[in-house]
Design a protein around this motif. Structure first.
Motif, PDB file in Angstrom:
ATOM      1  N   CYS A 237      -3.914  -3.033  -7.239  1.00 34.67           N
ATOM      2  CA  CYS A 237      -4.892  -1.998  -6.925  1.00 34.67           C
ATOM      3  C   CYS A 237      -4.356  -0.658  -7.422  1.00 34.67           C
ATOM      4  CB  CYS A 237      -5.089  -1.973  -5.415  1.00 34.67           C
ATOM      5  SG  CYS A 237      -6.180  -0.687  -4.791  1.00 34.67           S
TER       6      CYS A 237
ATOM      7  N   GLU B 235      -2.521  -4.585  -1.134  1.00 33.42           N
ATOM      8  CA  GLU B 235      -3.422  -5.647  -1.545  1.00 33.42           C
ATOM      9  C   GLU B 235      -3.229  -6.896  -0.681  1.00 33.42           C
ATOM     10  OE1 GLU B 235      -1.930  -3.721  -5.509  1.00 33.42           O
ATOM     11  OE2 GLU B 235      -1.106  -4.339  -3.573  1.00 33.42           O
TER      12      GLU B 235
ATOM     13  N   CYS C 297      -7.969  -4.313  -1.057  1.00 35.19           N
ATOM     14  CA  CYS C 297      -6.957  -3.272  -1.193  1.00 35.19           C
ATOM     15  C   CYS C 297      -7.223  -2.245  -0.108  1.00 35.19           C
ATOM     16  CB  CYS C 297      -7.033  -2.636  -2.569  1.00 35.19           C
ATOM     17  SG  CYS C 297      -5.995  -1.162  -2.767  1.00 35.19           S
TER      18      CYS C 297
ATOM     19  N   ARG D 287     -16.386  -1.059  -3.409  1.00 33.00           N
ATOM     20  CA  ARG D 287     -15.556  -0.228  -2.544  1.00 33.00           C
ATOM     21  C   ARG D 287     -16.336   0.121  -1.288  1.00 33.00           C
ATOM     22  NH1 ARG D 287     -14.251   4.994  -6.067  1.00 33.00           N
ATOM     23  NH2 ARG D 287     -13.498   5.857  -4.077  1.00 33.00           N
TER      24      ARG D 287
ATOM     25  N   TRP E 236      -8.789  -2.281 -10.366  1.00 31.62           N
ATOM     26  CA  TRP E 236      -7.933  -3.456 -10.284  1.00 31.62           C
ATOM     27  C   TRP E 236      -7.353  -3.711 -11.673  1.00 31.62           C
ATOM     28  CZ3 TRP E 236      -6.477  -5.822  -5.918  1.00 31.62           C
ATOM     29  CH2 TRP E 236      -7.258  -5.648  -4.769  1.00 31.62           C
TER      30      TRP E 236
END
Length: 111
Positions: free
Chosen positions: A95, A6, A22, A71, A36
């Motif tokens: 993460c 992270e 992350c 993501r 998270w």
């Protein structure tokens, strides 16, 4: 084995923003859910947000509308955009992917 690192934590004033990242050492496209978590001093670790490979997201009530999880599978990276930060958001943020955890990044919200 994939490792998670992270970054992006720090000290910010109430109302400010931070973006956590992350970085995974290997591909994440096959990891169905990434998340998270955060842990404040003296409190249990709690889920902040998670996201599936299909982009379905889930948020804790305390952060919904202020935080956004995303993501980038091509970059093997998970993000957490945090806006309108409050002192109660102060915690170490972690993460998570399956049974893997990063080392955490400190977020402190204070004037």
């Amino acid at each position: 084995q994939v490792q998670l690192v992270e970054s992006g934590g720090g000290l910010v004033q109430p109302g400010g923003s931070l973006r956590l990242s992350c970085a995974a050492s290997g591909p994440i496209y096959s990891i169905y859910v990434m998340a998270w978590y955060r842990q404040a001093p003296g409190k249990q670790r709690e889920l902040v947000a998670d996201i599936t490979t299909g982009g379905t997201t889930n948020y804790a009530d305390s952060v919904r509308g202020r935080f956004t999880i995303s993501r980038a599978n091509a970059k093997n990276t998970l993000y957490l955009q945090m806006n309108s930060l409050k002192p109660e958001d102060t915690a170490v943020y972690y993460c998570n992917a399956v049974d893997l955890w990063g080392q955490g990044t400190q977020v402190t919200v204070s004037s």
